[in-house]
Design a protein around this motif. Structure first.
Motif, PDB file in Angstrom:
ATOM      1  N   SER A 223       0.835  -1.328   0.123  1.00 38.19           N
ATOM      2  CA  SER A 223      -0.004   0.102  -0.129  1.00 38.19           C
ATOM      3  C   SER A 223       0.780   1.312   0.119  1.00 38.19           C
ATOM      4  N   SER A 224       0.372   2.449  -0.438  1.00 34.07           N
ATOM      5  CA  SER A 224       0.874   3.689  -0.580  1.00 34.07           C
ATOM      6  C   SER A 224       0.860   4.087   0.959  1.00 34.07           C
ATOM      7  N   GLY A 225       1.657   5.250   1.265  1.00 31.13           N
ATOM      8  CA  GLY A 225       1.602   5.869   2.367  1.00 31.13           C
ATOM      9  C   GLY A 225       2.093   5.367   3.736  1.00 31.13           C
ATOM     10  N   TYR A 226       3.280   4.267   3.553  1.00 30.02           N
ATOM     11  CA  TYR A 226       3.803   3.657   4.775  1.00 30.02           C
ATOM     12  C   TYR A 226       5.275   3.558   4.206  1.00 30.02           C
ATOM     13  N   GLY A 227       5.895   4.391   3.293  1.00 30.24           N
ATOM     14  CA  GLY A 227       7.317   4.109   3.117  1.00 30.24           C
ATOM     15  C   GLY A 227       7.801   3.464   1.983  1.00 30.24           C
ATOM     16  N   LYS A 228       8.884   3.594   1.280  1.00 29.25           N
ATOM     17  CA  LYS A 228       9.238   3.075   0.211  1.00 29.25           C
ATOM     18  C   LYS A 228       9.056   1.364   0.457  1.00 29.25           C
ATOM     19  N   SER A 229       9.882   1.041   1.278  1.00 31.63           N
ATOM     20  CA  SER A 229      10.325  -0.321   1.594  1.00 31.63           C
ATOM     21  C   SER A 229       8.789  -1.326   1.584  1.00 31.63           C
ATOM     22  N   PHE A 230       7.805  -0.511   2.411  1.00 31.17           N
ATOM     23  CA  PHE A 230       6.413  -0.966   2.513  1.00 31.17           C
ATOM     24  C   PHE A 230       5.819  -1.198   1.251  1.00 31.17           C
ATOM     25  N   PHE A 231       5.914  -0.156   0.521  1.00 34.87           N
ATOM     26  CA  PHE A 231       5.298  -0.113  -0.846  1.00 34.87           C
ATOM     27  C   PHE A 231       5.635  -1.098  -1.789  1.00 34.87           C
ATOM     28  N   THR A 232       6.958  -1.573  -2.007  1.00 30.30           N
ATOM     29  CA  THR A 232       7.568  -2.219  -2.806  1.00 30.30           C
ATOM     30  C   THR A 232       7.483  -3.872  -2.290  1.00 30.30           C
ATOM     31  N   ALA A 233       7.006  -4.010  -1.020  1.00 33.02           N
ATOM     32  CA  ALA A 233       7.007  -5.389  -0.290  1.00 33.02           C
ATOM     33  C   ALA A 233       6.241  -6.258  -1.075  1.00 33.02           C
ATOM     34  N   ASP A 234       5.242  -5.827  -2.038  1.00 37.04           N
ATOM     35  CA  ASP A 234       4.230  -6.940  -2.699  1.00 37.04           C
ATOM     36  C   ASP A 234       4.838  -7.119  -4.017  1.00 37.04           C
ATOM     37  N   ASP A 235       5.851  -6.467  -4.578  1.00 34.99           N
ATOM     38  CA  ASP A 235       6.259  -6.907  -5.897  1.00 34.99           C
ATOM     39  C   ASP A 235       6.347  -8.372  -6.206  1.00 34.99           C
ATOM     40  N   GLY A 236       5.778  -8.568  -7.292  1.00 34.09           N
ATOM     41  CA  GLY A 236       5.995 -10.140  -7.607  1.00 34.09           C
ATOM     42  C   GLY A 236       5.298 -11.055  -6.572  1.00 34.09           C
ATOM     43  N   LYS A 237       4.545 -10.517  -5.519  1.00 33.95           N
ATOM     44  CA  LYS A 237       4.313 -11.655  -4.491  1.00 33.95           C
ATOM     45  C   LYS A 237       2.782 -11.432  -4.654  1.00 33.95           C
TER      46      LYS A 237
ATOM     47  N   GLU B 176       1.988 -13.050  -0.123  1.00 29.73           N
ATOM     48  CA  GLU B 176       2.166 -12.220   0.965  1.00 29.73           C
ATOM     49  C   GLU B 176       1.097 -11.124   1.375  1.00 29.73           C
ATOM     50  N   PRO B 177       0.560 -10.301   0.176  1.00 32.33           N
ATOM     51  CA  PRO B 177      -0.382  -9.490   0.670  1.00 32.33           C
ATOM     52  C   PRO B 177      -1.635 -10.122   1.029  1.00 32.33           C
ATOM     53  N   LEU B 178      -1.847 -11.150   0.296  1.00 29.35           N
ATOM     54  CA  LEU B 178      -3.236 -12.135   1.057  1.00 29.35           C
ATOM     55  C   LEU B 178      -3.119 -12.444   2.167  1.00 29.35           C
ATOM     56  N   TRP B 179      -1.947 -13.021   2.511  1.00 29.88           N
ATOM     57  CA  TRP B 179      -1.691 -13.408   3.834  1.00 29.88           C
ATOM     58  C   TRP B 179      -1.696 -12.239   4.679  1.00 29.88           C
ATOM     59  N   ASP B 180      -1.545 -11.033   4.469  1.00 25.95           N
ATOM     60  CA  ASP B 180      -1.688 -10.101   5.463  1.00 25.95           C
ATOM     61  C   ASP B 180      -3.445  -9.924   5.843  1.00 25.95           C
TER      62      ASP B 180
END
Length: 661
Positions: free
Chosen positions: A465-479, A483-487
């Motif tokens: 998601s946007s709004g919570y830093g660059k690392s958080f934003f890219t944490a779903d790339d290719g996933k 992982e986003p679903l597991w959240d």
């Protein structure tokens, strides 16, 4: 996908206002079990003062609320142009700064009209319109005699407004008429509407804007969803300069020029988790740091005369504004206002007046005007239905929980008034669009309607998601699909842990990418949620990525990097597309689709509905023939919300008598 293109451009900061929260809180909560709250706001979810049921309101009462947007002052600074759906369809209106009844300038009963603004030197008006939500917007002028002229005619043409010349004798328009894939820039004469090509786009650039003197054009290139650059085109030399060469992943975007055409404002997160504001001097070519915050700065604009500058900051899913005098950066004192967030600020020609919107969780946006001379603010609209008592609505609050791998997931939580440990309520996980969107604080009629009828709602900001830093934003790339679903699965654990929610009565819903996440949950984790509501969600990534609108061409590479390449990553995309796993969907499903959707085309919904029905699973399917990617007409909003509540009641409130549609 409501914001599929915004994922490519939120990260690249080409179109969206992405902001961030550092994910350092993960380490602080490292000893917390997954799904458990890591903030005091979350752990207090079960606390309520004298729980009681709210007065229930019908969807008709909720939709009697008016949506208003946009603000542009007339040349004489006595009227404000805005858009409203008071008739059920968005049209363009003008209202006096002294108040009174708005005057309708367009009266469509079918297609939405959105005001762009008054002409600089007279009372002509610019506005946009598409057909049935197809997103092929044209730019129109309303002449002084009330007649209409299409400035960008043509089939399948997508056009937009790109600003005024400094003297108001010309304006700029973008259009893809020459090549459906790319957006060119034209200058229009404000009197004759004669036009000339200013920038021919053969490289897939995004046009950010034009300097007031007409010399400079700010351009952007999306490299990946998280990496982008700013370029500057000189209309005199016909040369394009790359302003932001860099190493590593960094997002750069142009925020706009100053009124004197001396400075270009640039947003950048290079070397940081968060986006800050920089100033590029057009004469010297030097860049200096201008403004920063603890969160992402999402925009910064000058008033027309350069006296003031407004900066928007996305602070933990709320929008905060800073208004300063441009000369010295000192904050501008504003009058006390009712609770809510200041949004959509616009200044009159001389900066004597300022228009803005005030929005809160329990109050939809209302238009105000502030007079700097008298120091008084006047409310011009009353948006909330007179039949609804805002005290019967609920405030959202920010909560956080730890996901399966320790990453902290921020969310916006709405709890029904009657929820308590002795009266547990059903809940819905609400997944935003994107990928890369964000659930924000603010009025949401659908959420308030569900909460008013006894449902807790958690608006999750899963990784990516946007709004919570660059690392958080890219944490779903290719996933995606993993992982986003597991959240989302851990969000269900969080909800169950509040002590006021029945863990056996939790559903999931979302629109666009949120619709995909709903289908993914139903197919890949079929045991998790009791029901799902998919609103124009992707079911087949292969088809969606191959059928993107032609004018998304400049974002194609970034989308492939984010989601997957339909050729190179075919097997992975099949594995993460719910359509190919529809046999696993065993819980009731509702699907809602706009027939004219250019982003997530109707076959995406048709085929998932057909496939799930073969499982003998209850499936309800609603199609709106006059909508696209999002439902703009009140009659359709009423119908979709009524059907959603009926569907949820049928399966999440056992014993409640609900008529099947």
């Amino acid at each position: 996908m409501r914001e599929m293109t915004l994922r490519a451009t939120v990260g690249a900061a080409c179109l969206a206002m992405a902001t961030g929260l550092a994910i350092t809180s993960t380490a602080q909560a490292a000893d917390k079990p997954a799904g458990k709250p890591v903030s005091s706001a979350a752990s207090s979810a079960a606390k309520a003062a004298s729980p009681r049921a709210a007065k229930p309101y019908t969807i008709e009462q909720f939709m009697a609320t008016t949506s208003v947007t946009g603000a542009s002052f007339s040349a004489d600074e006595k009227r404000i142009l805005f858009s409203s759906n008071v008739t059920g369809v968005f049209n363009v209106y003008s209202i006096s700064v002294d108040g009174g009844e708005p005057v309708a300038l367009t009266t469509s009963k079918t297609d939405t009209h959105y005001g762009v603004g008054y002409f600089r030197n007279d009372d002509r008006v610019l506005y946009t319109r598409d057909k049935g939500g197809d997103e092929n917007n044209h730019l129109y002028v309303r002449e002084l005699d009330g007649s209409e002229k299409d400035l960008t005619p043509g089939e399948k043409v997508k056009a937009g407004f790109s600003g005024w010349g400094q003297d108001g004798n010309s304006f700029y328009v973008t259009t893809n008429e020459r090549d459906p894939r790319f957006i060119d820039l034209y200058r229009y004469d404000a009197k004759t509407y004669a036009r000339e090509l200013v920038y021919r786009n053969d490289d897939g650039m995004a046009v950010f804007g034009v300097s007031g003197d007409g010399r400079w054009v700010a351009l952007g290139r999306t490299n990946t969803t998280a990496d982008s650059d700013v370029y500057l085109y000189d209309t005199q030399s016909k040369q394009t300069q790359h302003l932001t060469p860099h190493e590593g992943v960094a997002s750069f975007s142009a925020a706009g020029f100053d009124p004197e055409s001396k400075t270009l404002l640039i947003l950048s997160n290079q070397g940081s988790e968060f986006t800050r504001l920089q100033a590029y001097d057009l004469a010297s070519g030097q860049t200096r740091e201008m403004e920063k915050a603890d969160w992402d700065i999402v925009y910064s604009v000058f008033s027309r005369d350069g006296r003031y500058r407004v900066t928007g900051i996305n602070a933990d899913s709320s929008l905060e504004l800073r208004i300063v005098t441009a000369a010295d950066g000192k904050p501008v004192a504003l009058p006390k206002l009712p609770g809510g967030e200041l949004r959509g600020v616009s200044f009159s020609r001389t900066s004597q007046r300022m228009a803005f919107y005030l929005n809160g969780d329990r109050s939809p946006s209302n238009l105000y005007v502030y007079d700097f001379g008298t120091k008084r603010a006047k409310q011009l609209t009353q948006s909330l239905s007179k039949e609804i008592d805002p005290e019967e609505l609920v405030e959202g609050r920010i909560v956080r929980f730890k996901s399966f791998d320790g990453m902290v997931i921020p969310s916006v939580y709405y709890q029904p008034k009657e929820a308590s440990p002795t009266h547990k309520v059903p809940a819905v996980l609400y997944v935003h669009g994107g990928p890369g969107g964000q659930t924000m604080r603010g009025y949401n009629a659908t959420i308030q309607y569900l909460v008013n009828h006894g449902y807790a709602v958690l608006g999750i900001n899963n990784r990516g998601s946007s709004g919570y830093g660059k690392s958080f934003f890219t944490a779903d790339d290719g996933k995606h699909g993993r992982e986003p679903l597991w959240d989302c699965i851990e969000a269900k654990t969080y909800l169950a842990g509040t002590g006021v929610i029945d863990p056996e009565r939790i559903g999931i819903m979302g629109g666009s990418y949120g619709g995909y996440m709903t289908l993914a949950a139903m197919a890949f984790r079929p045991e998790a949620f009791k029901v799902g509501i998919d609103i124009f969600g992707v079911s087949n990534w292969l088809r969606t990525l191959e059928s993107i609108p032609p004018y998304w061409e400049s974002f194609r590479k970034a989308l492939y990097q984010e989601i997957g390449d339909p050729v190179k990553d075919k097997e992975m995309l099949i594995a993460t597309s719910p359509l190919f796993h529809a046999k696993e969907i065993r819980k009731p499903l509702m699907v809602i689709q706009g027939k004219n959707d250019p982003r997530v085309i109707k076959p995406e919904s048709d085929e998932i509905v057909e496939a799930v029905k073969k499982n003998g699973v209850p499936v309800e399917y609603i199609v709106f023939d006059d909508e696209g990617h999002g439902f703009s007409k009140k009659k359709n909003q009423i119908e979709s919300n009524r059907q959603m509540l009926s569907f949820l009641d049928r399966y999440l409130k056992p014993g409640v008598q609900v008529a099947k549609p």
